[in-house]
Design a protein around this motif. Sequence first.
Motif, mmCIF file in Angstrom:
data_model
loop_
_atom_site.group_PDB
_atom_site.id
_atom_site.type_symbol
_atom_site.label_atom_id
_atom_site.label_comp_id
_atom_site.label_asym_id
_atom_site.label_seq_id
_atom_site.Cartn_x
_atom_site.Cartn_y
_atom_site.Cartn_z
ATOM 1 N N ILE A 78 72.893 -63.123 -17.236
ATOM 2 C CA ILE A 78 71.680 -62.399 -16.825
ATOM 3 C C ILE A 78 71.356 -61.282 -17.811
ATOM 4 C CG2 ILE A 78 70.706 -60.878 -15.057
ATOM 5 C CD1 ILE A 78 72.150 -62.530 -12.967
ATOM 6 N N VAL A 79 72.384 -60.518 -18.195
ATOM 7 C CA VAL A 79 72.175 -59.406 -19.136
ATOM 8 C C VAL A 79 71.726 -59.920 -20.496
ATOM 9 C CG1 VAL A 79 73.309 -57.516 -20.349
ATOM 10 C CG2 VAL A 79 73.834 -57.920 -17.946
ATOM 11 N N LEU A 80 72.373 -60.989 -20.977
ATOM 12 C CA LEU A 80 72.044 -61.527 -22.300
ATOM 13 C C LEU A 80 70.648 -62.131 -22.358
ATOM 14 C CD1 LEU A 80 75.463 -63.224 -23.176
ATOM 15 C CD2 LEU A 80 74.428 -61.272 -24.352
ATOM 16 N N ILE A 81 70.174 -62.639 -21.238
ATOM 17 C CA ILE A 81 68.872 -63.319 -21.228
ATOM 18 C C ILE A 81 67.723 -62.360 -20.937
ATOM 19 C CG2 ILE A 81 67.495 -65.065 -20.020
ATOM 20 C CD1 ILE A 81 70.197 -66.560 -19.560
ATOM 21 N N TYR A 82 67.936 -61.434 -20.001
ATOM 22 C CA TYR A 82 66.817 -60.621 -19.531
ATOM 23 C C TYR A 82 66.887 -59.150 -19.954
ATOM 24 C CZ TYR A 82 66.190 -64.679 -16.523
ATOM 25 O OH TYR A 82 66.012 -65.957 -16.050
ATOM 26 N N VAL A 83 68.049 -58.673 -20.395
ATOM 27 C CA VAL A 83 68.176 -57.243 -20.695
ATOM 28 C C VAL A 83 68.490 -57.005 -22.175
ATOM 29 C CG1 VAL A 83 69.338 -55.085 -20.077
ATOM 30 C CG2 VAL A 83 68.996 -56.857 -18.330
ATOM 31 N N LEU A 84 69.663 -57.415 -22.603
ATOM 32 C CA LEU A 84 70.104 -57.198 -23.997
ATOM 33 C C LEU A 84 70.269 -58.545 -24.679
ATOM 34 C CD1 LEU A 84 72.799 -54.442 -23.308
ATOM 35 C CD2 LEU A 84 70.461 -54.096 -24.127
ATOM 36 N N ASN A 85 69.185 -59.023 -25.227
ATOM 37 C CA ASN A 85 69.203 -60.348 -25.853
ATOM 38 C C ASN A 85 70.144 -60.396 -27.047
ATOM 39 O OD1 ASN A 85 66.078 -59.774 -24.988
ATOM 40 N ND2 ASN A 85 66.789 -61.774 -24.370
#
Length: 218
Positions: free
Chosen positions: A151-158
């Motif tokens: 979730i973080v890699l996709i929507y927050v910190l790509n």
Amino acid sequence: MNPVYKTIESLDWITIVLFFSMVVLALGKYLFQNRFLNFMILPFNNKYVVLYNKKGRLFNWFHILLTIFQLINFSLFLFLVLNVFFTVPSDNNPSSFLIIMAGLLLFQIVKILLQFGQGYVFNTQGLISELLFNKISYLNYSSLVMFVSNIVLIYVLNDSKIIISVAIILIISINVIGLTRLLKNHQKAIIPYFFYFILYLCALEIAPLVLVGSYLKD
């Protein structure tokens, strides 16, 4: 004033994948509330393994649902890692993710069958079943870390290498805790079959990691 065109990659299929995995997790929590609560404290308390190791073991619906959740998020995590560290051309194509998931599923099935086969040959089926249940339970738990990381890699910190590195450290730590507790709790059962246990580790645990690591390095 000239218009600036910005290309926005579609995340629809990734959102669907994450939503489906979340539904699977929620279904497991809803249908097996007590078991889920024990599962959530697994790295801090081994009560889940002690209570449910002999109650259906691998082939019960809660374990199956959590394994599906793990397979989905493990595949998506690998998909993201490959794109960040190895610049695998994917064009945000779900087919790459499906290939990874199919390969991971096949790898896990073959590995489990080989482990059961080894248990049958050396007459250690009970020990192998306990090892598998313990190992998969901790791997399923580490998939919660994968889910949050995805979730973080996709929507927050790509494409954050820091997030990936922290996630990998946490995943390894959780599974090391599981292995340590396994050795501690089953040392009496493992000692009589110590040679077979070492053979199991070398042939079915360490060797696949070495092969995969060599492939990625090349």
